[in-house]
Design an enzyme around this catalytic site. Structure first.
Site, mmCIF file in Angstrom:
data_model
loop_
_atom_site.group_PDB
_atom_site.id
_atom_site.type_symbol
_atom_site.label_atom_id
_atom_site.label_comp_id
_atom_site.label_asym_id
_atom_site.label_seq_id
_atom_site.Cartn_x
_atom_site.Cartn_y
_atom_site.Cartn_z
ATOM 1 N N CYS A 1 9.723 3.829 4.170
ATOM 2 C CA CYS A 1 10.059 2.569 3.476
ATOM 3 C C CYS A 1 11.297 2.649 2.585
ATOM 4 C CB CYS A 1 8.860 2.100 2.664
ATOM 5 S SG CYS A 1 7.509 1.561 3.719
ATOM 6 N N LEU B 1 0.827 -1.217 0.000
ATOM 7 C CA LEU B 1 0.000 0.000 0.000
ATOM 8 C C LEU B 1 0.857 1.260 0.000
ATOM 9 C CD1 LEU B 1 0.167 1.245 3.091
ATOM 10 C CD2 LEU B 1 -1.509 -0.522 3.555
HETATM 11 N N1 LIG Z 1 4.091 2.531 5.966
HETATM 12 C C1 LIG Z 1 3.991 2.007 4.765
HETATM 13 O O1 LIG Z 1 3.587 2.651 3.798
HETATM 14 C C2 LIG Z 1 4.376 0.564 4.541
HETATM 15 C C3 LIG Z 1 4.026 -0.050 3.331
HETATM 16 C C4 LIG Z 1 4.372 -1.389 3.139
HETATM 17 C C5 LIG Z 1 5.062 -2.090 4.120
HETATM 18 N N2 LIG Z 1 5.407 -1.461 5.277
HETATM 19 C C6 LIG Z 1 6.095 -2.248 6.297
HETATM 20 O O2 LIG Z 1 5.149 -2.591 7.301
HETATM 21 C C7 LIG Z 1 5.771 -2.613 8.592
HETATM 22 C C8 LIG Z 1 5.045 -1.663 9.536
HETATM 23 O O3 LIG Z 1 5.195 -0.351 9.034
HETATM 24 P P1 LIG Z 1 4.291 0.864 9.568
HETATM 25 O O4 LIG Z 1 4.579 2.027 8.716
HETATM 26 O O5 LIG Z 1 2.887 0.403 9.745
HETATM 27 O O6 LIG Z 1 4.954 1.050 11.018
HETATM 28 P P2 LIG Z 1 4.394 1.912 12.237
HETATM 29 O O7 LIG Z 1 5.577 2.335 13.003
HETATM 30 O O8 LIG Z 1 3.412 2.925 11.750
HETATM 31 O O9 LIG Z 1 3.537 0.846 13.083
HETATM 32 C C9 LIG Z 1 4.110 -0.171 13.831
HETATM 33 C C10 LIG Z 1 3.252 -0.350 15.079
HETATM 34 O O10 LIG Z 1 3.679 -1.511 15.784
HETATM 35 C C11 LIG Z 1 3.562 -1.257 17.171
HETATM 36 N N3 LIG Z 1 4.381 -2.248 17.897
HETATM 37 C C12 LIG Z 1 5.720 -2.247 18.126
HETATM 38 N N4 LIG Z 1 6.077 -3.345 18.811
HETATM 39 C C13 LIG Z 1 4.950 -4.072 19.009
HETATM 40 C C14 LIG Z 1 4.677 -5.309 19.645
HETATM 41 N N5 LIG Z 1 5.626 -6.024 20.197
HETATM 42 N N6 LIG Z 1 3.391 -5.745 19.659
HETATM 43 C C15 LIG Z 1 2.401 -5.016 19.096
HETATM 44 N N7 LIG Z 1 2.609 -3.841 18.478
HETATM 45 C C16 LIG Z 1 3.862 -3.373 18.435
HETATM 46 C C17 LIG Z 1 4.018 0.183 17.324
HETATM 47 O O11 LIG Z 1 3.587 0.769 18.508
HETATM 48 C C18 LIG Z 1 3.363 0.806 16.077
HETATM 49 O O12 LIG Z 1 2.076 1.309 16.347
HETATM 50 C C19 LIG Z 1 7.237 -2.264 8.351
HETATM 51 O O13 LIG Z 1 7.957 -3.450 8.186
HETATM 52 C C20 LIG Z 1 7.198 -1.513 7.023
HETATM 53 O O14 LIG Z 1 8.401 -1.596 6.322
HETATM 54 C C21 LIG Z 1 5.073 -0.163 5.516
#
Ligand SMILES: NC(=O)c1ccc[n+]([C@@H]2O[C@H](COP(=O)([O-])OP(=O)(O)OC[C@H]3O[C@@H](n4cnc5c(N)ncnc54)[C@H](O)[C@@H]3O)[C@@H](O)[C@H]2O)c1
Length: 455
Positions: A273, A163
């Site tokens: 990312c 996304l």
């Molecule tokens: N943001 C994007 O557009 C996007 C797109 C594709 C893939 N990704 C990947 O998805 C993953 C997440 O990215 P994001 O942007 O959503 O990150 P983010 O930082 O917005 O969200 C991560 C969440 O995980 C929570 N968290 C941390 N440790 C935890 C635990 N032990 N148990 C439960 N919750 C916990 C944090 O508090 C946070 O709210 C990453 O690997 C990223 O590379 C992100």
């Protein structure tokens, strides 16, 4: 939801951009989802139906999920997990995987979820553990090994997320492809069931092995980042030889082998990312003695491009920033998000505050993040956050545009000109390049890779 579709029961670890969009998206097609989150602050907002960040359309989807009792939020603790676990078939990991200082991937958030799962007294037999987080190749196998060694074998899969922030709800519900990476039959079947409503709506589903799915996500991001750095490098050459990057863009984009997307010159990429995924990919290659030269060059071009506006100002002002006021429009790494992670604005601001200039910045959604991330320059008075684009340009000696928000595109430059002390515009996203008033105005205008910026 189609009649043949079955509802799934799943838990998602992490209620951030990916976890929350996925949770609300799955709930909207009839699945029952519980999000496990560590942040009390986020949980408080989520339980009140509020989204802790800006993502168009997401709050409505979250509210609907809650009111239909298909979406709930829990603290990621052992007792909360134990209570829900018996009914959950799938456990999705959507925690952050940021960069460590040396550029490798920090898997500590992911490991803390595995630690929690290993503490659960009951068996996890029959559960499917799926990584939506972007993780280095081999992480799925490492998780599987840890679970076996901890006496809790589970089926493991990778389901990378593609996304785009700012379009996340649409992208999740209408993805260009869904990728399932696993060699495990039960995991494949469960993930097919989970995505059946989206597949019924036309989303293609691609199945592959675990390692390929993990690498695919990095390959996709590195390719897109490389397209951006490529056009930015050509734009640098345009400025030196007096060519026009927008004319070149038109010529390139009409070639169906090349396409028009991710091919606009600007002040470089940022976000949560691309930068971290490039660094991780380089480390993954180097671990196998592969130099990953193209990915390194993509990073290098981007580092330089982020300072495009600074280098232009150095030339125009003969390196003398004393007493100058600089207006910045746009702080987020792209429009329609409040996310400032690795935003080009951060690199530019940290360079500008080394000079004697003062900065007045405005962003439609990024002001909260800016006040959190830029505490020091704000406290020292190097930077002020303004309430409107007009306030930011008032009395400014230069305006730099860093994010192509629609709000800026609608601005009338003649109105802006009268507010400025000297009408100098550095358009880092070429949003005004086609505005007619520019041609005969007294505005000194520079766009990225445009003839006006020729040396
Ligand atoms: N943001 C994007 O557009 C996007 C797109 C594709 C893939 N990704 C990947 O998805 C993953 C997440 O990215 P994001 O942007 O959503 O990150 P983010 O930082 O917005 O969200 C991560 C969440 O995980 C929570 N968290 C941390 N440790 C935890 C635990 N032990 N148990 C439960 N919750 C916990 C944090 O508090 C946070 O709210 C990453 O690997 C990223 O590379 C992100």
């Amino acid at each position: 939801m189609s009649k043949e579709s079955e509802n799934c029961e799943l838990g998602i670890f992490g209620g951030g951009y990916v976890g929350l969009v996925a949770a609300a998206g799955f709930a909207s097609v009839g699945h029952r989802v519980v999000v496990f989150e560590v942040s009390d602050e986020k949980l408080q907002l989520l339980n009140a139906g509020k989204v802790p960040f800006f993502e168009p359309g997401l709050e409505e989807l979250v509210k609907n999920g809650i009111s239909q009792k298909l979406l709930s939020f829990e603290k990621a603790t052992l007792d909360r997990l134990q209570e829900h676990l018996p009914r959950l078939q799938g456990l999705l990991l959507a925690v952050g995987t940021p960069s460590l200082p040396d550029g490798r991937t920090d898997l500590s958030y992911l490991d803390s979820v595995i630690d929690l799962l290993l503490k659960v007294p009951q068996s996890l037999e029959g559960k499917i553990l799926v990584s939506k987080s972007t993780v280095p190749v081999g992480t799925g196998e490492r998780i599987s090994k840890r679970m076996i060694e901890g006496g809790k074998p589970v089926a493991v899969a990778s389901n990378p997320e593609f996304l785009r922030q700012g379009n996340a709800v649409y992208d999740f519900l209408k993805p260009e492809r869904i990728v399932i990476g696993t060699e495990n039959v039960e995991a494949t079947e469960w993930l097919r069931k989970l995505y059946a409503p989206l597949v019924a709506n036309g989303a293609p589903l691609i199945e592959m092995n675990l390692r390929s799915a993990e690498l695919l996500k990095y390959a996709a991001n590195a390719f897109l980042a490389t397209k951006i750095s490529f056009i930015n490098e050509i734009s640098q050459l345009c400025e030196r030889v007096g060519a026009d990057i927008q004319q070149i863009h038109r010529g390139l984009a009409t070639d169906s082998r090349i396409g028009s997307k991710f091919l606009n010159a600007g002040v470089g990429f940022g976000g949560s990312c691309f930068p971290k995924d490039l660094s991780s990919l380089i480390h993954q290659g180097e671990a196998f003695s592969l130099a990953m030269s193209l990915t390194k060059s993509t990073q290098e071009v981007n580092r330089r491009q982020r300072l495009w506006a600074f280098e232009r100002l150095q030339k125009v002002w003969n390196n003398d920033f004393r007493g100058k006021t600089i207006a910045l429009w746009g702080l987020t790494f792209k429009p329609n998000t409040d996310d400032m992670r690795e935003a080009p604005a951060l690199s530019l601001i940290s360079r500008l505050i080394e000079t004697e200039a003062s900065i007045k910045a405005y962003d439609p959604q990024g002001m909260g993040e800016a006040s959190r991330l830029l505490k020091d320059p704000l406290k020292r008075g190097h930077l002020q956050l303004m309430k409107s684009p007009q306030e930011a340009v008032e009395g400014a000696d230069a305006l730099i545009i860093l994010t192509e928000w629609a709000e800026f595109e609608k601005m009338n430059l003649s109105d802006i000109k009268v507010l400025m002390r000297s009408p100098l515009i550095l358009d880092g996203r070429n949003v005004f390049s086609s505005q007619q008033p520019l041609k005969n105005s007294e505005i000194q205008y520079y766009g990225v890779g445009l003839p006006s910026a020729s040396a």
